[in-house]
Design an enzyme around this catalytic site. Structure first.
Site, mmCIF file in Angstrom:
data_model
loop_
_atom_site.group_PDB
_atom_site.id
_atom_site.type_symbol
_atom_site.label_atom_id
_atom_site.label_comp_id
_atom_site.label_asym_id
_atom_site.label_seq_id
_atom_site.Cartn_x
_atom_site.Cartn_y
_atom_site.Cartn_z
ATOM 1 C CB SER A 147 0.462 -14.807 -3.961
ATOM 2 O OG SER A 147 0.351 -14.589 -5.304
ATOM 3 C CE1 TYR A 160 4.134 -18.683 -5.923
ATOM 4 C CE2 TYR A 160 2.003 -17.600 -6.444
ATOM 5 C CZ TYR A 160 3.160 -17.485 -5.993
ATOM 6 O OH TYR A 160 4.049 -16.518 -5.603
HETATM 7 C C1 GCO Z 1 2.997 -15.982 -11.538
HETATM 8 C C2 GCO Z 1 3.733 -15.269 -10.784
HETATM 9 C C3 GCO Z 1 3.197 -14.879 -9.405
HETATM 10 C C4 GCO Z 1 2.951 -13.586 -8.962
HETATM 11 C C5 GCO Z 1 1.991 -13.578 -7.965
HETATM 12 C C6 GCO Z 1 1.658 -11.958 -7.521
HETATM 13 O O1 GCO Z 1 3.618 -16.767 -12.412
HETATM 14 O O2 GCO Z 1 1.983 -16.045 -11.612
HETATM 15 O O3 GCO Z 1 5.066 -15.697 -10.680
HETATM 16 O O4 GCO Z 1 3.988 -15.574 -8.353
HETATM 17 O O5 GCO Z 1 4.053 -12.813 -8.735
HETATM 18 O O6 GCO Z 1 0.953 -14.155 -8.273
HETATM 19 O O7 GCO Z 1 1.246 -12.396 -6.124
#
Ligand code: GCO
Length: 256
Positions: A147, A160
């Site tokens: 990501s 994440y």
């Molecule tokens: C968020 C998004 C991420 C983005 C990602 C881009 O909430 O930040 O859902 O998943 O899409 O970081 O690469």
């Protein structure tokens, strides 16, 4: 020099985790279009069946394999079932992932663990099971999904971000250990894509304007725009490429 055959995946089998919908499904379709037999994976039977039916109706060779990527016993059982059938996974796309948005000051440890388990630990466990088998054949392709947060943090998505940063380094660890086995491991780092997971962000006018302002391409990415990079990393065209993360992000990560 004819380079088309370099991208031909005929005779190859690809397992794409989390491919009932979204980015996983688009990458599975891309691999199928390049000739691969596809094993779709998801935890929800109804959605998985629907995705298999759609790919089959489009003329592709696809089947479903239902398991929860965080359930190690289920992962091992799934690979043992493929072994029993004589099915070999030549290409693994570790795509399954979830998002959970909450400021760290309010974040429960159980939610932290859930995201890390789903987005990072699963890639290790499934990668290990696939690579043990690839090693016996002396070849294989592992594609992990990173990501923009593999490089940069954004408020409210700490677990994440940490998992995706880990994906970048897991990819390098795999490349370092498995290169001599004939396995290449690389990652794709999608930018802001039009998926269900991002629907709340897409529907938020402030966030939408921020994405378009921050992205040199001035728009969100479409899931099918990952297909070409996925096929490249799954194919002979990338046989001397390993440990890389390729950002498919409309240039976002390069612009301040
Ligand atoms: C968020 C998004 C991420 C983005 C990602 C881009 O909430 O930040 O859902 O998943 O899409 O970081 O690469």
């Amino acid at each position: 020099m004819n380079v088309n055959h370099l991208f031909d995946l005929s005779g190859r089998t690809a397992l794409v985790t989390g491919s009932s919908r979204g980015l996983g499904r688009a990458m599975a379709e891309g691999l199928a279009a390049a000739g691969a037999v596809i094993i779709l994976n998801g935890a929800d039977k109804g959605r998985l069946d629907e995705a298999v039916a759609a790919l089959t109706a489009a003329g592709y060779n696809a089947r479903g394999l239902r398991f929860d990527v965080t359930d190690e016993a289920a992962v091992i059982a799934a690979f043992e079932m493929l072994d029993a059938e004589g099915v070999e996974v030549d290409i693994l796309v570790n795509n399954a992932g979830i998002q959970f948005r909450r400021p760290m000051l309010d974040l429960e440890t159980s939610d932290w663990r859930r995201v890390i388990d789903t987005n990072l630990t699963s890639a290790f466990v499934i990668g290990r099971e696939a690579a043990r088998r690839m090693a016996r054949r002396g070849r294989g392709k592992v594609i992990n999904i990173g990501s923009l947060t593999s490089e940069l943090a954004r408020a409210t998505v700490a677990p994440y971000t940490v998992a995706k940063g880990g994906i970048k380094m897991l990819t390098k660890a795999m490349a370092a250990e498995w290169g001599e086995l004939g396995i290449q491991a690389n990652a794709i780092g999608p930018g802001y894509m039009l998926t269900d997971m991002n629907q709340a962000l897409i529907d938020n006018p402030t966030f939408d304007a921020w994405v378009k302002g921050r992205t040199p391409a001035r728009r969100w990415g479409r899931p099918d725009e990952l297909a070409g990079t996925c096929v490249y990393l799954a194919s002979a065209a990338s046989d001397y490429v390993s440990g890389q993360i390729i950002y498919v992000d409309g240039g976002m990560i390069s612009m301040l």
